[in-house]
Design an enzyme around this catalytic site. Structure first.
Site, PDB file in Angstrom:
ATOM      1  N   ASP A 108      63.778   4.690  53.236  1.00 16.84           N
ATOM      2  CA  ASP A 108      63.081   3.418  53.312  1.00 16.84           C
ATOM      3  C   ASP A 108      63.810   2.583  54.364  1.00 16.84           C
ATOM      4  O   ASP A 108      64.869   2.961  54.864  1.00 16.84           O
ATOM      5  CB  ASP A 108      63.027   2.724  51.942  1.00 16.84           C
ATOM      6  CG  ASP A 108      61.878   1.727  51.873  1.00 16.84           C
ATOM      7  OD1 ASP A 108      61.449   1.380  50.773  1.00 16.84           O
ATOM      8  OD2 ASP A 108      61.403   1.300  52.951  1.00 16.84           O
ATOM      9  N   TRP A 109      63.216   1.440  54.679  1.00 17.14           N
ATOM     10  CA  TRP A 109      63.687   0.643  55.813  1.00 17.14           C
ATOM     11  C   TRP A 109      65.186   0.331  55.724  1.00 17.14           C
ATOM     12  O   TRP A 109      65.608  -0.479  54.896  1.00 17.14           O
ATOM     13  CB  TRP A 109      62.906  -0.669  55.857  1.00 17.14           C
ATOM     14  CG  TRP A 109      63.180  -1.493  57.060  1.00 17.14           C
ATOM     15  CD1 TRP A 109      64.363  -2.065  57.412  1.00 17.14           C
ATOM     16  CD2 TRP A 109      62.253  -1.852  58.073  1.00 17.14           C
ATOM     17  NE1 TRP A 109      64.248  -2.751  58.580  1.00 17.14           N
ATOM     18  CE2 TRP A 109      62.955  -2.649  59.016  1.00 17.14           C
ATOM     19  CE3 TRP A 109      60.903  -1.596  58.312  1.00 17.14           C
ATOM     20  CZ2 TRP A 109      62.350  -3.178  60.165  1.00 17.14           C
ATOM     21  CZ3 TRP A 109      60.306  -2.126  59.449  1.00 17.14           C
ATOM     22  CH2 TRP A 109      61.035  -2.891  60.360  1.00 17.14           C
TER      23      TRP A 109
END
Ligand code: GLC
Length: 744
Positions: free
Chosen positions: A285-286
């Site tokens: 994820d980011w």
């Protein structure tokens, strides 16, 4: 043709097909290996590196260096948040300047539609209509792929039992069975007939894993649970997504039992790539790789890269750990080159399957982009799916549906004339156009044509001014019936949008009280991305529709339901608490040693002395304009062995005056087992449409899979004993019951 010849030809055909698939796969594997052999270690690290574009940010943007030159040097494998064919073509052309001309992957959060916007996923889950949910994803993929996107970061399949968590809007609610079927439907919708078709995008099951169990419903917070609970309640939708062929997974921000998911090899290697034999790739994820430093799990990005690649995170979204340290780690012998090669091969395989090596611009077709976005067929589907997602919570005195001959209707509230709010969170707004969005006001204007439609805003969503009350009351007094549209702001749910207080914000409930005091019949529409608390409205207002955020056709869908052109059929995919203090509350709880059966059992079942034991609205609840009778329950047998099946039949009759759909729900309870079992678990359902007076026999099959569970050794087993079988219109509204026994 003789039977024998037919059988031989069929056998031959099957073998030919199989060898053809094998040959095809071998070809892809050969292509992957041939590209890999040419790559330098730096180029391999580049394939594992993903940056966001600057058009829209869905995380903390890092402005460093020249991304475009990094693309030209083959230091980037993918980008996200790139809008439209024009831009993806430009960036792809830069990748074609690199030494090996390895094409870029373009990903985006196409969560519930691209331009044609569908209801938020939690609303769609309320439809319990798997075909509608698959169609929604199919249309989203058709539009996104036409706009140059290869990959959507969806479906989000996190089970969630805490409505304070803002991301409940993105998933399918609290139940693993419903969540698994919806995960499968969404993956099938996004990937369509398979990668390589230009209307298919890669799906991405996220966030792996247990992100929805964040303590306190606070986004990004820790998760701590037994492995049994993880396997029983939180992993099934991910497994369903993997089995449905999801091309990618995304890991989650949270730590799970003390280990961040991004660095969690139990999750990513043992379960996903090991037990489930997942052949796709995992994107972080980011920034989640770099965020393991803040977790206190690693000291720096060097160690973060080491931990993540070892744990099976294949692509690094935005943390730059792989870009800056992976080659160093391999050269220092800390990371075997084979781990990097495995990650690169997984990514190359998908690029080949998408056809990007054959033609890097095959998703960059201006004509297709123009023709696909928000075309009439998509708009029609969005309106239908939206109507199917609206939950009728209350309909006192059968106030709904409204007559089309109603002379004067007052439409009051802060969300009546809002346009973009209807899109909900995680929507993709077209930068210079909102004309395709039908507001709730517009929906009624189009529906009513002649009659008078009066308007007053009454109050804001969050502000506490009551200055608009008098005007709203005056408008209400002129009308035959009042419709009110209230709720949250759309960005009060979604990522990083947890709320400690999930009552209606501002003074909206006071406005409802003021309008109710006029004595006019009132219908309340509640717009939200989560279950809210609105007890006074429930207890006093005759009619309530939960309209969630319904997307670009919200106004038309709401009008269709209000005037009976669509009879609401949705059922809640999450329990609605009475107060925040009652959270977490869910239907599939354990009985405990002191179960309460009524609100008076104060000394039982961990009840509160100041609150009912029941949720305000239970999982699976939703009304219709008609009524349904459940009867004639029959079981083909009452004793079975594990490998046998029971055929369950019952009769459903539409006993009202409107045609309608009912979601017939089948729950089981395993009464005694070597680990305690939930008081009931959804094990099957059917959504059935019946004309007034029509009956239909409904058939379910109980098989071993439905009787199995994880024991304390994490073995997926069945145990002999009695099972309660319950069939009903909700998890609490059980209409038919029986018992059967599983024998050794
Ligand atoms: C966000 C979200 C994730 C999304 C990603 C890319 O932080 O957690 O769901 O897909 O970043 O936008």
């Amino acid at each position: 043709m003789s039977k024998r010849l037919k059988a031989f030809l069929l056998f031959f055909f099957v073998i030919a097909q199989f060898t053809n698939c094998e040959a095809q796969k071998k070809t892809i594997d050969q292509k992957v290996d041939s590209v890999l052999k040419l790559m330098t270690l730096e180029e391999k690290a580049g394939q594992l590196n993903q940056y966001s574009g600057d058009w829209i940010s869905t995380g903390p943007i890092t402005n460093d260096g020249d991304k475009q030159n990094q693309i030209r040097k083959g230091q980037l494998g993918s980008m996200l948040n790139i809008m439209g064919v024009k831009h993806t073509r430009q960036l792809q052309a830069m990748a074609m300047e690199s030494r090996l001309r390895i094409p870029l992957l373009f990903g985006q959060d196409v969560i519930h539609g691209y331009k044609t916007t569908f209801p938020i996923p939690l609303a769609e889950a309320a439809s319990w209509d798997l075909n509608a949910i698959e169609l929604s994803a199919r249309i989203a993929a058709t539009e996104a792929s036409a706009a140059g996107i290869h990959w959507t970061f969806a479906p989000m399949v996190d089970i969630a039992r805490d409505p304070r968590w803002g991301r409940v809007m993105e998933g399918a609610g609290e139940d693993p069975y419903l969540g698994s079927l919806i995960a499968k439907a969404r993956v099938k919708g996004f990937q369509g007939k398979g990668l390589g078709n230009t209307d298919a995008v890669m799906a991405c099951a996220k966030h792996f894993a247990a992100y929805g169990a964040a303590v306190g419903g606070r986004d990004y917070n820790s998760v701590d649970m037994s492995l049994r609970q993880l396997h029983e309640f939180y992993l099934p939708p991910f497994r369903a997504a993997a089995e449905a062929g999801a091309a990618t997974f995304m890991n989650s921000f949270n730590d799970l039992n003390g280990i961040p998911a991004t660095g969690n090899s139990y999750l990513q290697r043992d379960i996903l790539k090991g037990q489930w034999k997942f052949k796709g790739f995992v994107v972080s994820d980011w920034g989640s790789i770099g965020e393991m430093i803040r977790h206190g799990f690693v000291k720096n990005n060097y160690e973060a890269a080491l931990s993540a690649i070892r744990a099976g995170s294949d692509m690094d979204m935005e943390s730059r750990s792989y870009k800056d340290y992976l080659t160093k780690l391999v050269k220092e012998g800390k990371v075997p080159a084979s781990l990097v090669d495995d990650a690169v091969k997984r990514i190359l395989r998908k690029k080949i399957e998408l056809g990007l090596f054959d033609d890097p611009y095959r998703f960059c077709n201006d004509e297709r982009e123009k023709g696909a976005l928000n075309n009439p067929e998509h708009v029609k589907a969005a309106r239908e799916v939206a109507a199917k997602s609206i939950v009728l919570l209350k309909n006192g005195n059968n106030l709904l549906p409204l007559s089309k001959n109603t002379k004067k209707i007052a439409f009051i509230g802060p969300l009546v004339k809002e346009v973009k709010q209807n899109l909900g969170f995680w929507s993709i707004e077209m930068p210079d156009d909102s004309s395709y969005i039908v507001s709730q006001w517009q929906g009624l204007v189009k529906k009513m044509r002649s009659a008078d439609l009066l308007y007053a805003r009454g109050c804001g969503i969050e502000d506490t001014s009551r200055d608009g009350f008098a005007e709203a009351v005056a408008v209400a007094q002129k009308a035959d019936v009042v419709i009110m549209s209230i709720g949250e702001r759309r960005d009060m749910s979604g990522e990083a949008k947890s709320r400690s207080n999930i009552h209606l914000p501002g003074v909206q409930e006071e406005l409802v009280k003021a309008i109710h005091a006029t004595g006019k019949p009132v219908v309340v529409l509640i717009n939200a991305g989560r279950p809210l608390i609105f007890d006074w409205i429930t207890d006093n207002v005759p009619a309530i529709l939960y309209t969630w955020w319904l997307g670009s056709e919200a106004g038309n869908a709401i009008a269709d339901v209000l005037f009976g052109d669509y009879n609401p059929s949705a059922k809640l995919p999450m329990s609605f608490p009475r107060t925040e203090g009652q959270i977490p509350i869910y239907y599939n709880y354990f009985n405990t040693g002191r179960p309460a059966t009524s609100d008076n059992d104060r000394f039982y079942r961990s009840a509160y002395i100041d609150l009912s034991i029941h949720p305000k609205y239970e999982f699976g609840y939703g009304l219709s304009y008609t009524t349904f009778q459940y009867s004639d329950l029959q079981l083909s047998k009452r004793k079975i062995r594990a490998r046998e099946k029971i055929e369950v039949t019952m009769k459903l009759t539409n006993t009202g005056k409107y045609a309608g759909e009912e979601v017939v729900q089948l729950y089981l309870r395993d009464r005694v087992a070597t680990v305690v079992r939930p008081v009931k678990e959804l094990k099957d359902f059917q959504k059935v449409k019946l004309q007034p007076g029509e009956s239909k026999n409904i058939r379910f099959i109980i098989d071993k899979e439905k009787l199995s569970f994880y024991n304390d050794k994490l073995q997926w087993i069945t145990e002999p004993g009695d099972f309660d079988l319950m069939i009903g219109s909700s998890s609490a509204d059980i209409r038919l019951k029986d018992v059967f026994e599983l024998v050794k």
